[in-house]
Write an enzyme that holds these catalytic residues in place. Structure first.
Site, mmCIF file in Angstrom:
data_model
loop_
_atom_site.group_PDB
_atom_site.id
_atom_site.type_symbol
_atom_site.label_atom_id
_atom_site.label_comp_id
_atom_site.label_asym_id
_atom_site.label_seq_id
_atom_site.Cartn_x
_atom_site.Cartn_y
_atom_site.Cartn_z
ATOM 1 N N HIS A 1 19.627 0.421 -18.467
ATOM 2 C CA HIS A 1 19.279 -0.386 -19.644
ATOM 3 C C HIS A 1 19.940 -1.768 -19.571
ATOM 4 O O HIS A 1 19.305 -2.795 -19.846
ATOM 5 C CB HIS A 1 19.735 0.359 -20.903
ATOM 6 C CG HIS A 1 19.471 -0.341 -22.178
ATOM 7 N ND1 HIS A 1 18.207 -0.522 -22.696
ATOM 8 C CD2 HIS A 1 20.325 -0.912 -23.070
ATOM 9 C CE1 HIS A 1 18.293 -1.166 -23.843
ATOM 10 N NE2 HIS A 1 19.567 -1.426 -24.098
ATOM 11 N N HIS B 1 18.175 -5.492 -19.287
ATOM 12 C CA HIS B 1 18.474 -6.631 -20.161
ATOM 13 C C HIS B 1 18.770 -7.885 -19.344
ATOM 14 O O HIS B 1 18.305 -8.979 -19.678
ATOM 15 C CB HIS B 1 19.678 -6.323 -21.062
ATOM 16 C CG HIS B 1 19.319 -5.700 -22.360
ATOM 17 N ND1 HIS B 1 18.828 -6.411 -23.426
ATOM 18 C CD2 HIS B 1 19.363 -4.411 -22.764
ATOM 19 C CE1 HIS B 1 18.600 -5.602 -24.441
ATOM 20 N NE2 HIS B 1 18.906 -4.374 -24.059
ATOM 21 N N GLN C 1 20.952 -3.384 -16.835
ATOM 22 C CA GLN C 1 20.313 -4.158 -15.767
ATOM 23 C C GLN C 1 18.955 -4.699 -16.231
ATOM 24 O O GLN C 1 18.578 -5.825 -15.902
ATOM 25 C CB GLN C 1 20.141 -3.293 -14.515
ATOM 26 C CG GLN C 1 21.423 -3.062 -13.759
ATOM 27 C CD GLN C 1 21.993 -4.339 -13.179
ATOM 28 O OE1 GLN C 1 23.154 -4.660 -13.392
ATOM 29 N NE2 GLN C 1 21.215 -5.092 -12.457
#
Length: 103
Positions: free
Chosen positions: A73, A77, A75
């Site tokens: 999650h 973002h 990464q």
């Protein structure tokens, strides 16, 4: 590890937020202010990269880095923040070329 992952999420989110504010400023003809927001986004992105580099350094030195949904999650973002920043820069340039002022 949790601190590095949360750093990725927070700084990537800040990058995207600064870019969104930059786009709103450019849309209103405030090109100089928009570019200042992009600089703030760049600083947040550097901080996100520092968090990522910490994780990469751990793994490169032989320490196991567990791949969790939270890391994936984070990464995600980061990748979205980079893409959003790049597109925001291009859109601000277009606003400037189409007659935005540098108030």
């Amino acid at each position: 590890m949790l601190q590095a992952v949360m750093g990725l999420i927070v700084h990537s989110g800040n990058t995207k937020s600064e870019c969104m504010e930059a786009l709103k400023l450019a849309k209103n003809g405030k090109i100089r202010e928009a570019k200042e927001k992009i600089e703030m986004a760049n600083e947040a992105l550097i901080n996100a990269h520092h968090s990522q580099t910490g994780l990469l350094t751990k793994e490169a030195s032989g320490e196991k880095v567990e791949v969790t949904m939270l890391l994936i999650h984070a990464q995600d973002h980061l990748m979205n923040a980079i893409t959003f920043r790049d597109l925001a820069i291009e859109m601000i340039d277009l606003h400037e070329r189409l007659g935005g002022t540098t108030i």
